[in-house]
Motif scaffolding. Sequence first.
Motif, mmCIF file in Angstrom:
data_model
loop_
_atom_site.group_PDB
_atom_site.id
_atom_site.type_symbol
_atom_site.label_atom_id
_atom_site.label_comp_id
_atom_site.label_asym_id
_atom_site.label_seq_id
_atom_site.Cartn_x
_atom_site.Cartn_y
_atom_site.Cartn_z
ATOM 1 N N GLY A 80 1.135 -0.866 0.045
ATOM 2 C CA GLY A 80 0.222 0.138 0.341
ATOM 3 C C GLY A 80 0.918 0.924 -0.234
ATOM 4 O O GLY A 80 1.542 1.429 -0.714
ATOM 5 N N ASP A 81 1.116 2.112 1.567
ATOM 6 C CA ASP A 81 1.494 2.656 1.081
ATOM 7 C C ASP A 81 2.886 2.829 2.191
ATOM 8 O O ASP A 81 3.328 4.506 2.453
ATOM 9 C CB ASP A 81 0.679 4.224 2.049
ATOM 10 N N ALA A 82 2.703 1.973 2.641
ATOM 11 C CA ALA A 82 3.913 1.459 3.869
ATOM 12 C C ALA A 82 5.142 0.570 2.912
ATOM 13 O O ALA A 82 4.093 0.229 1.912
ATOM 14 C CB ALA A 82 3.256 1.007 4.703
ATOM 15 N N ASN A 83 6.419 1.030 3.449
ATOM 16 C CA ASN A 83 7.405 -0.275 3.000
ATOM 17 C C ASN A 83 7.219 -0.889 4.201
ATOM 18 O O ASN A 83 7.318 -0.593 6.021
ATOM 19 C CB ASN A 83 8.398 0.575 2.599
ATOM 20 N N ARG A 84 7.901 -2.184 3.815
ATOM 21 C CA ARG A 84 7.841 -3.394 5.643
ATOM 22 C C ARG A 84 9.304 -3.398 5.443
ATOM 23 O O ARG A 84 9.532 -4.475 4.137
ATOM 24 C CB ARG A 84 6.500 -3.958 5.168
ATOM 25 N N LEU A 85 9.979 -3.817 6.443
ATOM 26 C CA LEU A 85 11.178 -4.833 6.273
ATOM 27 C C LEU A 85 10.895 -6.663 5.578
ATOM 28 O O LEU A 85 10.063 -7.544 6.545
ATOM 29 C CB LEU A 85 11.901 -5.221 7.328
ATOM 30 N N ALA A 86 11.704 -7.238 4.797
ATOM 31 C CA ALA A 86 11.050 -8.300 4.263
ATOM 32 C C ALA A 86 12.743 -9.166 4.668
ATOM 33 O O ALA A 86 13.280 -8.875 4.505
ATOM 34 C CB ALA A 86 10.313 -9.269 2.804
ATOM 35 N N ILE A 87 12.438 -10.534 4.477
ATOM 36 C CA ILE A 87 13.501 -11.343 4.749
ATOM 37 C C ILE A 87 13.887 -12.752 4.322
ATOM 38 O O ILE A 87 12.866 -12.871 4.079
ATOM 39 C CB ILE A 87 13.655 -11.715 6.668
ATOM 40 N N THR A 88 15.348 -12.850 3.567
ATOM 41 C CA THR A 88 15.284 -14.241 2.547
ATOM 42 C C THR A 88 16.189 -14.790 2.828
ATOM 43 O O THR A 88 17.516 -13.872 3.675
ATOM 44 C CB THR A 88 14.554 -13.914 1.089
ATOM 45 N N LEU A 89 16.471 -16.039 2.972
ATOM 46 C CA LEU A 89 17.866 -16.574 2.823
ATOM 47 C C LEU A 89 17.889 -16.586 1.578
ATOM 48 O O LEU A 89 17.513 -16.712 0.384
ATOM 49 C CB LEU A 89 17.622 -17.913 2.960
ATOM 50 N N PHE A 90 19.270 -15.832 0.743
ATOM 51 C CA PHE A 90 19.515 -15.602 -0.211
ATOM 52 C C PHE A 90 20.947 -17.106 -0.885
ATOM 53 O O PHE A 90 21.891 -17.000 -0.154
ATOM 54 C CB PHE A 90 20.410 -14.474 -0.884
ATOM 55 N N ALA A 91 20.496 -17.522 -1.598
ATOM 56 C CA ALA A 91 21.690 -18.623 -1.508
ATOM 57 C C ALA A 91 22.616 -18.125 -2.041
ATOM 58 O O ALA A 91 22.874 -17.959 -3.504
ATOM 59 C CB ALA A 91 20.306 -20.264 -2.345
ATOM 60 N N ARG A 92 23.980 -18.979 -1.635
ATOM 61 C CA ARG A 92 24.632 -18.609 -2.416
ATOM 62 C C ARG A 92 25.861 -20.303 -3.224
ATOM 63 O O ARG A 92 26.577 -20.317 -3.639
ATOM 64 C CB ARG A 92 25.981 -18.236 -1.210
ATOM 65 N N TYR A 93 25.094 -21.115 -2.264
ATOM 66 C CA TYR A 93 25.207 -22.530 -3.245
ATOM 67 C C TYR A 93 24.181 -22.977 -2.290
ATOM 68 O O TYR A 93 23.491 -23.123 -1.384
ATOM 69 C CB TYR A 93 26.507 -23.496 -1.944
ATOM 70 N N ILE A 94 23.720 -24.943 -3.174
ATOM 71 C CA ILE A 94 22.285 -25.260 -2.892
ATOM 72 C C ILE A 94 22.786 -26.948 -3.630
ATOM 73 O O ILE A 94 23.404 -26.768 -4.412
ATOM 74 C CB ILE A 94 21.187 -24.572 -3.373
#
Length: 202
Positions: A80-94
């Motif tokens: 909407g009109d606001a930002n929310r902090l989102a979190i993810t595991l960003f893979a470097r190797y899988i």
Amino acid sequence: MEYYADCNIARATGTLSGALAADHVMRGETIYTGKLIIERTSGTLDVLPISAPGRLLDGICGTGAVSVRAQVRSYNLREGDANRLAITLFARYIEDAPENACPENDVSLVGTLCKKAVFRTTPFMREIADILLAVNRAFGRSDYIPCIAWGREAHMAAELCPGTRVRLCGRLQSREYVKRFPDGTEQGRTAYEVSCRTLEIM
């Protein structure tokens, strides 16, 4: 000299909830996203967002158990009109993992306290402290990672000043909660935070 990769290390073994799907393009490379399910020793399931560059997915079956070496990344999600902090595991190797592989969920962060930790006591009389940690990464960027400390570590965190540099080790967890809005409506949401096992001043 600080090596940014050493400041943000996550190791996870769990089960993909489904095949990762193309989500967006970053620096000319397609990023795929999905959910990784990891069982705690208590039996509780953490359902964690995972992101991976397409080049890492060659040979990955796309479902079932995987082992991941990653970083905990944050980004602003527009709602909407606001930002929310989102979190993810960003893979470097899988890589694919055996179906009977033991669950793994270990995070090691070196960063700076963004603000004074919020110390509180839960209805079950557990003492906790909410921490926001800034962790540097390449290209002059930082990830802002919510963390939660318990007991002795919570008391320690509550005494630290903003700007204090710490090493924090624990696990990335998911937690369900209800967001209440000023108009009285409610919305179920999921929070992601690093549950602290050890906290050390650098």
